[in-house]
Design a protein around this motif. Structure first.
Motif, PDB file in Angstrom:
ATOM      1  N   ASP A   8       0.810  -1.225   0.000  1.00 11.57           N
ATOM      2  CA  ASP A   8       0.000   0.000   0.000  1.00 11.57           C
ATOM      3  C   ASP A   8       0.843   1.275   0.000  1.00 11.57           C
ATOM      4  N   MET A   9       2.168   1.160   0.082  1.00  6.59           N
ATOM      5  CA  MET A   9       3.066   2.325   0.058  1.00  6.59           C
ATOM      6  C   MET A   9       3.345   2.660  -1.414  1.00  6.59           C
ATOM      7  N   THR A  10       2.651   3.682  -1.926  1.00  7.97           N
ATOM      8  CA  THR A  10       2.705   3.939  -3.361  1.00  7.97           C
ATOM      9  C   THR A  10       3.306   5.283  -3.758  1.00  7.97           C
ATOM     10  N   CYS A  11       3.589   6.156  -2.774  1.00  3.78           N
ATOM     11  CA  CYS A  11       4.078   7.487  -3.138  1.00  3.78           C
ATOM     12  C   CYS A  11       4.989   8.039  -2.038  1.00  3.78           C
ATOM     13  N   GLY A  12       5.524   9.201  -2.283  1.00  5.52           N
ATOM     14  CA  GLY A  12       6.414   9.841  -1.318  1.00  5.52           C
ATOM     15  C   GLY A  12       5.724  10.151  -0.003  1.00  5.52           C
ATOM     16  N   HIS A  13       4.452  10.555  -0.072  1.00  3.93           N
ATOM     17  CA  HIS A  13       3.707  10.820   1.162  1.00  3.93           C
ATOM     18  C   HIS A  13       3.599   9.545   1.998  1.00  3.93           C
ATOM     19  N   CYS A  14       3.282   8.436   1.326  1.00  2.00           N
ATOM     20  CA  CYS A  14       3.197   7.151   2.019  1.00  2.00           C
ATOM     21  C   CYS A  14       4.527   6.819   2.700  1.00  2.00           C
ATOM     22  N   ALA A  15       5.620   7.010   1.977  1.00  2.00           N
ATOM     23  CA  ALA A  15       6.942   6.721   2.531  1.00  2.00           C
ATOM     24  C   ALA A  15       7.214   7.585   3.762  1.00  2.00           C
ATOM     25  N   GLY A  16       6.769   8.836   3.735  1.00  2.00           N
ATOM     26  CA  GLY A  16       6.940   9.715   4.882  1.00  2.00           C
ATOM     27  C   GLY A  16       6.168   9.234   6.092  1.00  2.00           C
TER      28      GLY A  16
END
Length: 63
Positions: A8-16
Motif C-alpha cells: 500500500d506504500m505507493t508514493c512519497g507521502h506514504c513513505a513519509g
C-alpha cells in the motif's frame, strides 16, 4: 535488520508516513525505503512484530 513488503506504500507521502511510524515505534531506528519495490528495510532493536503492528495500524500492513 527487518525487511517489510508494503504493497500500500505507493508514493512519497506514504513513505513519509511509514518513516514517521517507524520512528514512533523505535526512535533510534534507521530505515531505508525502496519505493519502486514497495519495501522498507529497518535497523532496529525493537521486535519485528511490534514494528509490523505499528505499520499496520498506520494503514500500511506488511504483506
Amino acid at each position: 535488520m527487518h525487511e517489510f513488503q508494503l504493497p500500500d506504500m505507493t508514493c512519497g507521502h506514504c513513505a513519509g508516513v511509514v518513516g514517521q511510524t517507524l520512528h514512533l515505534a523505535d526512535p533510534a531506528c534507521k530505515f531505508q525505503v525502496d519505493l519502486p519495490a514497495r519495501k522498507v528495510t529497518v535497523q532496529s532493536d525493537e521486535d519485528r512484530a511490534v514494528l509490523a503492528e505499528a505499520l499496520a495500524d498506520a494503514g500500511y500492513p506488511p504483506a
